[in-house]
Design an enzyme around this catalytic site. Structure first.
Site, PDB file in Angstrom:
ATOM      1  N   HIS A  55       0.839  -1.190   0.000  1.00 20.91           N
ATOM      2  CA  HIS A  55       0.000   0.000   0.000  1.00 20.91           C
ATOM      3  C   HIS A  55       0.881   1.250   0.000  1.00 20.91           C
ATOM      4  CE1 HIS A  55       0.286  -0.736   4.517  1.00 20.91           C
ATOM      5  NE2 HIS A  55       0.813   0.465   4.376  1.00 20.91           N
TER       6      HIS A  55
HETATM    7  P1  TYD Z   1      -2.393  -2.584   7.052  1.00 19.22           P
HETATM    8  O1  TYD Z   1      -1.707  -1.308   7.364  1.00 19.22           O
HETATM    9  O2  TYD Z   1      -3.284  -2.632   5.857  1.00 19.22           O
HETATM   10  O3  TYD Z   1      -1.287  -3.708   6.960  1.00 19.22           O
HETATM   11  P2  TYD Z   1      -0.746  -4.531   5.712  1.00 19.22           P
HETATM   12  O4  TYD Z   1      -0.695  -3.596   4.527  1.00 19.22           O
HETATM   13  O5  TYD Z   1       0.607  -4.978   6.157  1.00 19.22           O
HETATM   14  O6  TYD Z   1      -1.715  -5.659   5.545  1.00 19.22           O
HETATM   15  O7  TYD Z   1      -3.233  -3.012   8.323  1.00 19.22           O
HETATM   16  C1  TYD Z   1      -3.914  -4.232   8.405  1.00 19.22           C
HETATM   17  C2  TYD Z   1      -5.173  -4.039   9.238  1.00 19.22           C
HETATM   18  O8  TYD Z   1      -4.849  -3.539  10.544  1.00 19.22           O
HETATM   19  C3  TYD Z   1      -6.151  -3.033   8.632  1.00 19.22           C
HETATM   20  O9  TYD Z   1      -7.447  -3.571   8.757  1.00 19.22           O
HETATM   21  C4  TYD Z   1      -6.064  -1.820   9.504  1.00 19.22           C
HETATM   22  C5  TYD Z   1      -5.533  -2.350  10.828  1.00 19.22           C
HETATM   23  N1  TYD Z   1      -4.629  -1.369  11.467  1.00 19.22           N
HETATM   24  C6  TYD Z   1      -5.060  -0.640  12.553  1.00 19.22           C
HETATM   25  O10 TYD Z   1      -6.212  -0.776  13.018  1.00 19.22           O
HETATM   26  N2  TYD Z   1      -4.200   0.248  13.140  1.00 19.22           N
HETATM   27  C7  TYD Z   1      -2.950   0.453  12.674  1.00 19.22           C
HETATM   28  O11 TYD Z   1      -2.184   1.280  13.241  1.00 19.22           O
HETATM   29  C8  TYD Z   1      -2.497  -0.314  11.544  1.00 19.22           C
HETATM   30  C9  TYD Z   1      -1.122  -0.138  10.976  1.00 19.22           C
HETATM   31  C10 TYD Z   1      -3.378  -1.210  10.971  1.00 19.22           C
END
Ligand code: TYD
Length: 139
Positions: A55
């Site tokens: 992302h």
């Molecule tokens: P995401 O940042 O999309 O991680 P990746 O790209 O590695 O899969 O986060 C995954 C999930 O966690 C998403 O549903 C949002 C949640 N999240 C939070 O609630 N708080 C946070 O600080 C982060 C980084 C993610």
């Protein structure tokens, strides 16, 4: 600021202090990181060899550290891709906003520690790579 490139990423050495049986590394706002840390999160229990989906962020700046183990961090500005292997708890990749990032090749039991400049905000994410390219081209 948003017209950042992968060459704006910096691999930095963090201070490592031998303290008793072990080492300690401290990260301070505006000292080791050029921003105010508003959030800390960490990824763990990623199966060995696996990857996390990519992302981009419009505003978020991050310092990414392999607190334990190792993984590859691939940064992409829409034109150039660069891979950093993170494998030392006293080293971090300082990543500006406006880049696409992917995490790959996690070693089993590794911990990806992220010090971030903003609270969690889903509106700051760009989750589709085509949207990211359009975003960069529109700047
Ligand atoms: P995401 O940042 O999309 O991680 P990746 O790209 O590695 O899969 O986060 C995954 C999930 O966690 C998403 O549903 C949002 C949640 N999240 C939070 O609630 N708080 C946070 O600080 C982060 C980084 C993610």
């Amino acid at each position: 600021m948003k017209q950042t490139t992968v060459f704006d990423c910096k691999l930095i050495d963090l201070p490592k202090k031998h303290a008793g049986n072990g080492n300690i590394t401290a990260v301070n706002n505006f000292l080791e990181v050029p921003f105010d840390i508003k959030r800390v999160y960490y990824l763990y229990d990623v199966p060995g060899g696996e990857a996390r989906g990519g992302h981009g962020h419009k505003e978020l700046m991050q310092l990414i550290i392999a607190a334990t183990g190792s993984f590859d961090l691939i940064v992409d500005d829409g034109k150039v891709k660069k891979t950093f292997q993170l494998n030392k708890p006293f080293q971090g990749l300082l990543m500006p906003s406006g880049l696409w990032r992917e995490l790959e090749n996690f070693s089993s039991g590794s911990i990806c520690l992220v010090l971030a400049s903003c609270p969690y905000d889903e509106n700051d994410y760009i989750r589709d790579y085509k949207d990211f390219i359009n975003y960069k081209n529109a700047l």
